[in-house]
Design a protein around this motif. Sequence first.
Motif, mmCIF file in Angstrom:
data_model
loop_
_atom_site.group_PDB
_atom_site.id
_atom_site.type_symbol
_atom_site.label_atom_id
_atom_site.label_comp_id
_atom_site.label_asym_id
_atom_site.label_seq_id
_atom_site.Cartn_x
_atom_site.Cartn_y
_atom_site.Cartn_z
ATOM 1 N N ASP A 224 -13.727 -82.792 26.914
ATOM 2 C CA ASP A 224 -14.282 -83.497 25.760
ATOM 3 C C ASP A 224 -14.837 -84.867 26.148
ATOM 4 O O ASP A 224 -15.869 -85.295 25.626
ATOM 5 C CB ASP A 224 -13.208 -83.661 24.679
ATOM 6 N N GLY A 225 -14.128 -85.553 27.059
ATOM 7 C CA GLY A 225 -14.594 -86.874 27.457
ATOM 8 C C GLY A 225 -15.917 -86.830 28.189
ATOM 9 O O GLY A 225 -16.762 -87.723 28.019
ATOM 10 N N LEU A 226 -16.117 -85.812 29.016
ATOM 11 C CA LEU A 226 -17.361 -85.710 29.781
ATOM 12 C C LEU A 226 -18.578 -85.487 28.891
ATOM 13 O O LEU A 226 -19.717 -85.660 29.345
ATOM 14 C CB LEU A 226 -17.251 -84.577 30.806
ATOM 15 N N LYS A 227 -18.378 -85.125 27.659
ATOM 16 C CA LYS A 227 -19.497 -85.000 26.730
ATOM 17 C C LYS A 227 -20.042 -86.364 26.317
ATOM 18 O O LYS A 227 -21.181 -86.464 25.852
ATOM 19 C CB LYS A 227 -19.062 -84.230 25.481
ATOM 20 N N HIS A 228 -19.225 -87.416 26.477
ATOM 21 C CA HIS A 228 -19.604 -88.741 25.973
ATOM 22 C C HIS A 228 -19.701 -89.807 27.059
ATOM 23 O O HIS A 228 -20.224 -90.893 26.794
ATOM 24 C CB HIS A 228 -18.590 -89.200 24.918
ATOM 25 N N GLY A 229 -19.178 -89.538 28.271
ATOM 26 C CA GLY A 229 -19.227 -90.568 29.297
ATOM 27 C C GLY A 229 -18.319 -90.246 30.467
ATOM 28 O O GLY A 229 -17.829 -89.109 30.610
ATOM 29 N N PRO A 230 -18.046 -91.217 31.333
ATOM 30 C CA PRO A 230 -17.194 -90.975 32.502
ATOM 31 C C PRO A 230 -15.727 -90.834 32.113
ATOM 32 O O PRO A 230 -15.291 -91.359 31.080
ATOM 33 C CB PRO A 230 -17.418 -92.214 33.361
ATOM 34 N N VAL A 231 -14.966 -90.141 32.957
ATOM 35 C CA VAL A 231 -13.539 -89.924 32.751
ATOM 36 C C VAL A 231 -12.801 -90.447 33.975
ATOM 37 O O VAL A 231 -13.142 -90.109 35.115
ATOM 38 C CB VAL A 231 -13.219 -88.438 32.526
ATOM 39 N N LEU A 232 -11.774 -91.261 33.744
ATOM 40 C CA LEU A 232 -10.967 -91.835 34.815
ATOM 41 C C LEU A 232 -9.731 -90.974 35.051
ATOM 42 O O LEU A 232 -9.060 -90.566 34.096
ATOM 43 C CB LEU A 232 -10.547 -93.265 34.450
ATOM 44 N N VAL A 233 -9.424 -90.715 36.324
ATOM 45 C CA VAL A 233 -8.220 -89.969 36.705
ATOM 46 C C VAL A 233 -7.426 -90.857 37.653
ATOM 47 O O VAL A 233 -7.876 -91.141 38.766
ATOM 48 C CB VAL A 233 -8.561 -88.630 37.375
ATOM 49 N N GLY A 329 -22.287 -95.524 33.024
ATOM 50 C CA GLY A 329 -21.702 -94.949 31.812
ATOM 51 C C GLY A 329 -22.054 -93.509 31.588
ATOM 52 O O GLY A 329 -21.775 -92.967 30.506
ATOM 53 N N THR A 330 -22.641 -92.847 32.579
ATOM 54 C CA THR A 330 -23.001 -91.434 32.461
ATOM 55 C C THR A 330 -21.798 -90.552 32.794
ATOM 56 O O THR A 330 -20.870 -90.983 33.486
ATOM 57 C CB THR A 330 -24.157 -91.110 33.417
ATOM 58 N N PRO A 331 -21.793 -89.298 32.330
ATOM 59 C CA PRO A 331 -20.647 -88.414 32.590
ATOM 60 C C PRO A 331 -20.370 -88.251 34.076
ATOM 61 O O PRO A 331 -21.260 -87.949 34.877
ATOM 62 C CB PRO A 331 -21.077 -87.093 31.952
ATOM 63 N N ALA A 350 -12.396 -91.189 28.524
ATOM 64 C CA ALA A 350 -11.019 -90.702 28.568
ATOM 65 C C ALA A 350 -10.411 -91.100 29.905
ATOM 66 O O ALA A 350 -11.118 -91.465 30.847
ATOM 67 C CB ALA A 350 -10.956 -89.182 28.378
ATOM 68 N N ALA A 351 -9.088 -91.018 29.983
ATOM 69 C CA ALA A 351 -8.370 -91.294 31.229
ATOM 70 C C ALA A 351 -7.177 -90.362 31.327
ATOM 71 O O ALA A 351 -6.493 -90.104 30.323
ATOM 72 C CB ALA A 351 -7.911 -92.747 31.302
#
Length: 528
Positions: A224-233, A329-331, A350-351
């Motif tokens: 879901d987060g990748l639909k709106h921007g980068p995701v931190l792990v 700020g891109t996925p 998301a993170a």
Amino acid sequence: GGSGPAPGPGAGVGETRRSGRPPRAVWHARPGPWWSDELARAVAATLASGRGALVVVPDGRAAARVDAALTALLGEGRHALLTADAGPEKRYGQWLAVRRGSVRAVVGTRAAMFAPVRDLGLVAIWDDGDDSHSEQHAPQPHARDVLLLRAALDGCGFLLGGWSCTVEAAQLVESGWARPLVAGREQVRRAAPLVRTVGDGDLARDEAARAARLPTLAWQAVRDGLKHGPVLVQVPRRGYVPRMACDRCRAPARCRHCSGPLEAQDAGASRCGWCGREENAWHCPECGGFRLRAQVVGARRTAEELGRAFPAVPVRTSGREHVLDTVPGTPALVVSTPGAEPVAEGGYAAALLLDGWAMLGRPDLRAGEDALRRWIAAGALVRPQGDRGTVVVVAEPTLRPVQALVRWDPVGHAVRELAERAELGFPPVSRMAAVSGTAQAVAEFLATVELPPDAEVLGPVPIPDTLPGRPRRTGGPPPREHWERALVRVPPASGAALASALKAAQAVRMARGSGEPVRVRIDPPDIG
């Protein structure tokens, strides 16, 4: 609102300086990237009052952010940047400019705590719980303690800021020495992301988690987060090869031949990290289990797993060898170790905070505080929950640090930790010294030192095996695993007397030429 900068310390510093009262504050910043701007405003207000300012931050990336904020606010040449990245020649030139008084504002890393700022009006430190603020070489000062002394001796303002809160910061507020600067709960909730938890029970019922270490909730948050921007792990360790543990009780898996740690290999096999033998029939001596699991999977291994799961999404890693400062700020998937998280343009969507049990399970008095600080530092880079920002932490939800993260209440967690420290007599409520060395050296040292009457000696006990597999040396100090450590505890009022007694005893040993070394540290950060 949750989208603007948090109420910070800048305006109040100048006002209290003009009124003649040195401001002393513990500032709990709201989530978001505005903390460097607020520190710059505090420095500008101090300079406007006619006095100098000093800001100490944990690393070069943080220093660069404050440097940019100060340049934008004050202009070029109004402050000095003291970091190791600048090189010795430039750093020495900056130091001379500060010494001569031509520059009256300084921002830098740990060594800047001694910068000779003229007519000091404000000392500030950001994220005092970071290990980088503690000098490992004798006399092992901590930047927070040095700045506290400078504030008291120079009669200047003191500002301790951070997203989280240490027990030392909580004690400064509880004692009345400093005042709290905290946003209201509604403001914090609007600025913080939504935090969701995945505990041991959820993992046990989750087939995806047992197969790939990432629970279904985490996969959904990534998707879901990748639909709106980068995701931190966030992964607790760097590298690739994971150590293995029992799947049932999580006891570390050891080789049957040499007791070395087992490491994961391809195709599900495991091999000893010391002797190299493959292990095909392992069973747990603690609970009898025979299934292995990765104790902590490194950042590179996690990046590979996520790359296979999301093949159309770019994967970036940030860690010790290569630390990213910012990401677009891109996925994208950004896999990082704690403290190396880059800032995302517009915030992360998301993170994921993986392997929380590994951070909480360390035999350290600060394990919970440090885990919460690292989680909040990552969560502060995520968009507010009103903008669909979500954080998923893989840790038992009933534990206190996890609950503090869900409520975004690091202050409450620090206050409760401080109360427990008071009951147990641990720092910072008391002053404590660690005396380490061989059993004979520690015993001789304790027999000769003239401790204060109210001193209490705990131990000595063997130091845990922190150097497994290291060959025994023929000269120099013995390996640490053969050392012992004793703790000496006194009330706060006797701290100076304890330090003087230990210093005198060390001087006598050095004058006599004692062969076996004894290491002494006041208020050690690694009390387990």
